[in-house]
Design a protein around this motif. Structure first.
Motif, PDB file in Angstrom:
ATOM      1  N   ARG A  29     -18.296 -13.097 -28.585  1.00 39.43           N
ATOM      2  CA  ARG A  29     -17.704 -12.904 -29.909  1.00 39.43           C
ATOM      3  C   ARG A  29     -17.471 -14.268 -30.565  1.00 39.43           C
ATOM      4  N   VAL A  31     -15.501 -16.885 -32.718  1.00 35.85           N
ATOM      5  CA  VAL A  31     -14.096 -17.135 -33.021  1.00 35.85           C
ATOM      6  C   VAL A  31     -13.956 -18.470 -33.740  1.00 35.85           C
ATOM      7  N   SER A 338      -8.820 -16.680 -34.348  1.00 35.23           N
ATOM      8  CA  SER A 338      -9.320 -15.448 -34.966  1.00 35.23           C
ATOM      9  C   SER A 338      -9.742 -14.475 -33.868  1.00 35.23           C
ATOM     10  N   SER A 339      -9.778 -13.185 -34.220  1.00 32.61           N
ATOM     11  CA  SER A 339     -10.201 -12.119 -33.301  1.00 32.61           C
ATOM     12  C   SER A 339      -9.366 -12.086 -32.031  1.00 32.61           C
ATOM     13  N   ALA A 342      -9.036  -8.762 -29.965  1.00 29.20           N
ATOM     14  CA  ALA A 342     -10.248  -8.261 -29.307  1.00 29.20           C
ATOM     15  C   ALA A 342     -10.639  -9.104 -28.098  1.00 29.20           C
TER      16      ALA A 342
END
Length: 382
Positions: A29, A31, A338-339, A342
């Motif tokens: 992911r 970030v 961020s994120s 998750a």
């Protein structure tokens, strides 16, 4: 047909070894991150301050009488000596005229006594007047001079008393509310109006005694607006030598030139800067809490992959969207911002490139002061 199709599906899901194939790993992911670096942090306290005028006075008359004229209006700016209110002075004017007439009479008597003395002195030199007559003429001159001085003093006294009937501004400033009207009878204790000078103001703040111990005369004080923006900055010039026995608060004062239109007796937000230091600051967006314990997700390399590691941290005061880091992180740590919801401990990530100057790239530079949790009215932040 159903049997053939089912067999084909089974054959497609079984490998050469006869075991089911493992599902493909999700891609890392992306970030956003910040790199922690020390920046200036201020230990501050925010309080309610009261503005005081260095020159403010309630104007009272020095004589009794009826208000004959009002020269100013509320809110008017006046210079020193400007007439404000005039009290009826007809009686005092008549007394001054009487005193002036008496003085003129004594001046005439003095001139006559001097001429008489001059003639007597001339006759005495020619032997036509006795020494006694000369001494009497000289005594008359001295008595006339004393009477002239006395009446002159009375004239001066009446002139000064007459000036009291015109109430003037003691210094330059702004006129307050005019409390009397035309025709009102006023005395020596009747308040007429007020004059306040607002160019230079003092702000008075009461701070807890334990916080006042660290204050010095050059401690910085900031006056804030309702949004927390700094309006004026000054330094303390007074720290009370003793605490209020009832509240246990210590009064401190700072003076500043009023360039933003503040008014005496106004209540304002005031912030004291107790000290400054360098410390790491963690953006509030980078904090994850679990059972009340704050964590940060540190991005690091592990086994050739970029992963996040959940690390417990100890946080200090909240400043401008950033917490002061007391422990748990060090300079140079890269933290995801961020994120966060998750991500799990050990999850693979990919650092997302950001445009130069974006908030995700830079380290917050604001100190503890100015944020919603900077300090309370009962003590500063730490």
């Amino acid at each position: 047909m159903m049997t053939v199709w089912s067999a084909a599906m089974v054959a497609g899901t079984v490998g050469c070894s006869g075991k089911p194939a493992a599902p493909a790993a999700p891609p890392p992911r992306e970030v956003q991150v910040v790199t922690l670096a020390p920046s200036e942090v201020r230990d501050t306290g925010e309080y309610l301050g009261s503005l005081l005028s260095r020159q403010s006075v309630n104007v009272l008359p020095q004589v009794a009488g009826y208000v004959r004229r009002i020269h100013v209006r509320p809110g008017q700016k006046v210079e020193e000596g400007t007439p404000l209110i005039e009290v009826d002075a007809r009686e005092e004017t008549a007394a001054l005229d009487s005193a002036q007439a008496q003085h003129n009479s004594t001046e005439v008597n003095l001139e006559l006594a001097r001429r008489t003395f001059a003639r007597t002195e001339a006759l005495y030199k020619e032997g036509l007047a006795s020494a006694q007559e000369l001494e009497r003429a000289q005594a008359q001159v001295e008595a006339a001079e004393a009477a002239s001085r006395s009446t002159a003093a009375q004239v001066t006294q009446r002139q000064v008393q007459l000036q009291f009937h015109v109430v003037r501004a003691p210094f330059s400033g702004t006129v307050g509310d005019v409390l009397v009207r035309m025709g009102d009878f006023v005395g020596a204790t009747t308040p007429l109006t007020s004059v306040a000078q607002a160019d230079v103001l003092e702000v008075s703040v009461a701070v807890p005694s334990e916080r006042a111990r660290s204050l010095k005369p050059d401690t910085q004080l900031e006056v804030l607006d309702s949004q927390g923006k700094v309006l004026l900055t000054s330094t303390l010039f007074f720290v009370a030598p003793q605490a209020d026995p009832r509240t246990q608060l210590v009064e401190v004062k700072a003076a500043f030139r009023n360039t933003v239109g503040l008014r005496p007796s106004e209540l304002v937000r005031a912030r004291l800067v107790y000290s400054t230091r360098n410390a790491l600051q963690l953006p509030a967006l980078a904090v994850v809490r679990q059972s009340g314990q704050p964590f940060a997700l540190v991005v690091q390399e592990k086994d050739g992959k970029t992963v996040v590691s959940r690390r417990p941290v100890k946080l200090g005061a909240l400043g401008d969207m950033a917490y002061v880091v007391e422990s748990g992180l060090k300079e140079g740590d890269v933290v995801a911002v961020s994120s966060l919801q998750a991500l799990r401990d050990g999850a693979a990530v990919k650092v997302k490139p950001s445009a130069p100057g974006s908030r995700a790239e830079v380290v917050p530079t604001q100190g503890v002061a100015g944020g919603p949790g900077a300090a309370s009215a009962t003590g500063g932040s730490r």
